[in-house]
Design a protein around this motif. Sequence first.
Motif, mmCIF file in Angstrom:
data_model
loop_
_atom_site.group_PDB
_atom_site.id
_atom_site.type_symbol
_atom_site.label_atom_id
_atom_site.label_comp_id
_atom_site.label_asym_id
_atom_site.label_seq_id
_atom_site.Cartn_x
_atom_site.Cartn_y
_atom_site.Cartn_z
ATOM 1 N N HIS A 1 0.829 -1.212 0.000
ATOM 2 C CA HIS A 1 0.000 0.000 0.000
ATOM 3 C C HIS A 1 0.861 1.260 0.000
ATOM 4 O O HIS A 1 0.556 2.222 -0.721
ATOM 5 C CB HIS A 1 -0.938 0.005 1.201
ATOM 6 C CG HIS A 1 -2.089 -0.934 1.048
ATOM 7 N ND1 HIS A 1 -3.162 -0.936 1.904
ATOM 8 C CD2 HIS A 1 -2.342 -1.913 0.148
ATOM 9 C CE1 HIS A 1 -4.014 -1.866 1.527
ATOM 10 N NE2 HIS A 1 -3.536 -2.480 0.471
ATOM 11 N N ARG B 1 2.397 1.684 -3.480
ATOM 12 C CA ARG B 1 1.397 2.135 -4.454
ATOM 13 C C ARG B 1 1.027 3.597 -4.205
ATOM 14 O O ARG B 1 0.874 4.372 -5.158
ATOM 15 C CB ARG B 1 0.167 1.251 -4.406
ATOM 16 C CG ARG B 1 -0.874 1.612 -5.457
ATOM 17 C CD ARG B 1 -2.040 0.643 -5.443
ATOM 18 N NE ARG B 1 -3.070 1.023 -6.374
ATOM 19 C CZ ARG B 1 -3.092 0.720 -7.660
ATOM 20 N NH1 ARG B 1 -2.105 0.015 -8.180
ATOM 21 N NH2 ARG B 1 -4.080 1.103 -8.431
ATOM 22 N N ALA B 2 0.883 3.997 -2.951
ATOM 23 C CA ALA B 2 0.534 5.380 -2.635
ATOM 24 C C ALA B 2 1.644 6.335 -3.074
ATOM 25 O O ALA B 2 1.367 7.415 -3.619
ATOM 26 C CB ALA B 2 0.259 5.536 -1.142
ATOM 27 N N ALA C 1 1.520 6.564 -6.781
ATOM 28 C CA ALA C 1 0.394 7.415 -7.192
ATOM 29 C C ALA C 1 0.753 8.889 -7.082
ATOM 30 O O ALA C 1 0.436 9.677 -7.981
ATOM 31 C CB ALA C 1 -0.838 7.094 -6.348
ATOM 32 N N THR C 2 1.417 9.259 -5.998
ATOM 33 C CA THR C 2 1.821 10.651 -5.805
ATOM 34 C C THR C 2 2.785 11.091 -6.901
ATOM 35 O O THR C 2 2.634 12.174 -7.478
ATOM 36 C CB THR C 2 2.474 10.830 -4.420
ATOM 37 O OG1 THR C 2 1.505 10.496 -3.418
ATOM 38 C CG2 THR C 2 2.957 12.251 -4.211
ATOM 39 N N LEU D 1 3.278 9.633 -9.938
ATOM 40 C CA LEU D 1 2.662 9.559 -11.264
ATOM 41 C C LEU D 1 1.649 10.684 -11.495
ATOM 42 O O LEU D 1 1.406 11.075 -12.642
ATOM 43 C CB LEU D 1 2.007 8.195 -11.471
ATOM 44 C CG LEU D 1 2.981 7.035 -11.624
ATOM 45 C CD1 LEU D 1 2.245 5.703 -11.528
ATOM 46 C CD2 LEU D 1 3.759 7.147 -12.929
ATOM 47 N N ALA D 2 1.082 11.207 -10.421
ATOM 48 C CA ALA D 2 0.132 12.316 -10.556
ATOM 49 C C ALA D 2 0.799 13.522 -11.225
ATOM 50 O O ALA D 2 0.117 14.327 -11.873
ATOM 51 C CB ALA D 2 -0.428 12.692 -9.190
ATOM 52 N N TYR E 1 -2.252 7.290 -13.320
ATOM 53 C CA TYR E 1 -2.567 6.511 -12.130
ATOM 54 C C TYR E 1 -1.731 5.243 -12.156
ATOM 55 O O TYR E 1 -1.357 4.761 -13.241
ATOM 56 C CB TYR E 1 -4.054 6.133 -12.106
ATOM 57 C CG TYR E 1 -4.961 7.319 -11.950
ATOM 58 C CD1 TYR E 1 -5.202 7.869 -10.695
ATOM 59 C CD2 TYR E 1 -5.585 7.894 -13.051
ATOM 60 C CE1 TYR E 1 -6.037 8.973 -10.542
ATOM 61 C CE2 TYR E 1 -6.413 8.989 -12.908
ATOM 62 C CZ TYR E 1 -6.641 9.522 -11.657
ATOM 63 O OH TYR E 1 -7.452 10.607 -11.499
ATOM 64 N N PRO E 2 -1.425 4.676 -10.983
ATOM 65 C CA PRO E 2 -0.649 3.426 -10.964
ATOM 66 C C PRO E 2 -1.296 2.362 -11.849
ATOM 67 O O PRO E 2 -2.507 2.163 -11.821
ATOM 68 C CB PRO E 2 -0.679 3.007 -9.489
ATOM 69 C CG PRO E 2 -0.824 4.299 -8.750
ATOM 70 C CD PRO E 2 -1.735 5.139 -9.618
ATOM 71 N N GLN F 1 -1.306 2.487 -15.175
ATOM 72 C CA GLN F 1 -1.298 3.043 -16.527
ATOM 73 C C GLN F 1 0.109 3.091 -17.097
ATOM 74 O O GLN F 1 0.321 2.834 -18.280
ATOM 75 C CB GLN F 1 -1.909 4.451 -16.531
ATOM 76 C CG GLN F 1 -3.390 4.471 -16.251
ATOM 77 C CD GLN F 1 -3.957 5.872 -16.223
ATOM 78 O OE1 GLN F 1 -3.300 6.814 -15.767
ATOM 79 N NE2 GLN F 1 -5.178 6.016 -16.700
ATOM 80 N N THR G 1 -8.218 0.764 -19.052
ATOM 81 C CA THR G 1 -6.959 1.521 -19.023
ATOM 82 C C THR G 1 -6.678 2.132 -20.388
ATOM 83 O O THR G 1 -6.294 3.304 -20.483
ATOM 84 C CB THR G 1 -5.800 0.608 -18.581
ATOM 85 O OG1 THR G 1 -6.104 0.066 -17.295
ATOM 86 C CG2 THR G 1 -4.483 1.365 -18.518
#
Length: 137
Positions: free
Chosen positions: A10, A13-14, A17-18, A20-21, A26-27, A29, A61
């Motif tokens: 987790h 992934r978080a 995500a931060t 990739l933003a 998004y994770p 993609q 996706t």
Amino acid sequence: MNHLIIRLAHAHRATAATLLAEVNLYPGQELLLMRLWKTDGQSQTELANALNLDRSTVTRTVQRLEQQRLIYRKASATDGRATIVWLTAEGKRLRDKVDGLWDQLRELTLTGLTERHQTDLQRLLRRLEGNLRGSSE
């Protein structure tokens, strides 16, 4: 141990995500884009198989990446049932940025680990994956 593995997944992934933003991804993609950066012009079925995802996930996706104008789809010239996914110029330009973000993610993840620890960790993670997949890779 199970809770620790879940918490690590987790947190990873978080953090992904931060990062990739920054490029409006998004994770997950980025994984599809990476497959196309390696070999452009793959069918959605090939992408699903390569990423070990079901076709409906890949379809969603692909639709999202197409809306962002990073990829486009065309019917296969040789198989009327297949749709081939291609990178746009914008999708190609994103490669260096995503590679840099993945480098950052690796550095953040491995901070404070020696080369030896990293090698051991890689071996152990492969072993855990093999255990769960039913092999001793």
